[in-house]
Scaffold this motif. Structure first.
Motif, PDB file in Angstrom:
ATOM      1  N   LEU A  34       0.833  -1.202   0.000  1.00 24.75           N
ATOM      2  CA  LEU A  34       0.000   0.000   0.000  1.00 24.75           C
ATOM      3  C   LEU A  34       0.868   1.252   0.000  1.00 24.75           C
ATOM      4  CD1 LEU A  34      -2.730  -1.120   2.546  1.00 24.75           C
ATOM      5  CD2 LEU A  34      -2.873  -1.067   0.049  1.00 24.75           C
ATOM      6  N   ASP A  35       1.678   1.400  -1.033  1.00 25.10           N
ATOM      7  CA  ASP A  35       2.555   2.548  -1.192  1.00 25.10           C
ATOM      8  C   ASP A  35       2.501   2.924  -2.662  1.00 25.10           C
ATOM      9  OD1 ASP A  35       4.679   4.324  -1.601  1.00 25.10           O
ATOM     10  OD2 ASP A  35       5.969   3.303  -0.169  1.00 25.10           O
ATOM     11  N   THR A  36       1.864   4.032  -2.980  1.00 22.26           N
ATOM     12  CA  THR A  36       1.672   4.390  -4.386  1.00 22.26           C
ATOM     13  C   THR A  36       2.977   4.701  -5.103  1.00 22.26           C
ATOM     14  OG1 THR A  36       1.255   6.683  -3.734  1.00 22.26           O
ATOM     15  CG2 THR A  36      -0.667   5.241  -4.037  1.00 22.26           C
ATOM     16  N   LEU A  37       4.015   5.078  -4.370  1.00 20.69           N
ATOM     17  CA  LEU A  37       5.305   5.359  -4.994  1.00 20.69           C
ATOM     18  C   LEU A  37       6.110   4.093  -5.261  1.00 20.69           C
ATOM     19  CD1 LEU A  37       6.385   8.517  -2.973  1.00 20.69           C
ATOM     20  CD2 LEU A  37       5.328   8.404  -5.241  1.00 20.69           C
TER      21      LEU A  37
END
Length: 102
Positions: A34-37
């Motif tokens: 859950l880390d968009t980057l």
């Protein structure tokens, strides 16, 4: 059955590339976080941490990595190698120690 993370590869359009030395797909698969980057994540299929692995497979992988590290460091190994996966680090250290004692 080998877990490869094919679902993630298809959704994100990423893949593991074979370097010619080791088939990465036999050692790791892709997962999501859950880390968009940094949504992609490599997950080991030999450590047994997130994906179950037979102990023999983990030991063989650790020994193979230890031999690869020793080859990079020279004989006898002249420096220490640390790995964040504790069990894998111990296996590599065992191989390096064994090679040093020969």
């Amino acid at each position: 059955m080998v877990w490869t993370g094919g679902w993630v590869a298809r959704r994100l359009g990423v893949r593991l590339v074979d370097t010619g030395q080791t088939d990465l797909r036999a050692l790791a698969g892709l997962a999501l976080r859950l880390d968009t980057l940094r949504a992609h994540l490599l997950v080991s299929s030999v450590l047994g941490k997130y994906v179950p692995a037979p102990p023999a497979k983990a030991i063989l992988a650790g020994e193979a990595l230890g031999r690869a590290v020793a080859a990079c460091l020279g004989e006898p190994p002249r420096c220490w190698f640390a790995e964040t996966a504790t069990a894998l680090g111990h296996l590599v250290a065992d191989v390096l120690d064994t090679l040093t004692r020969k």
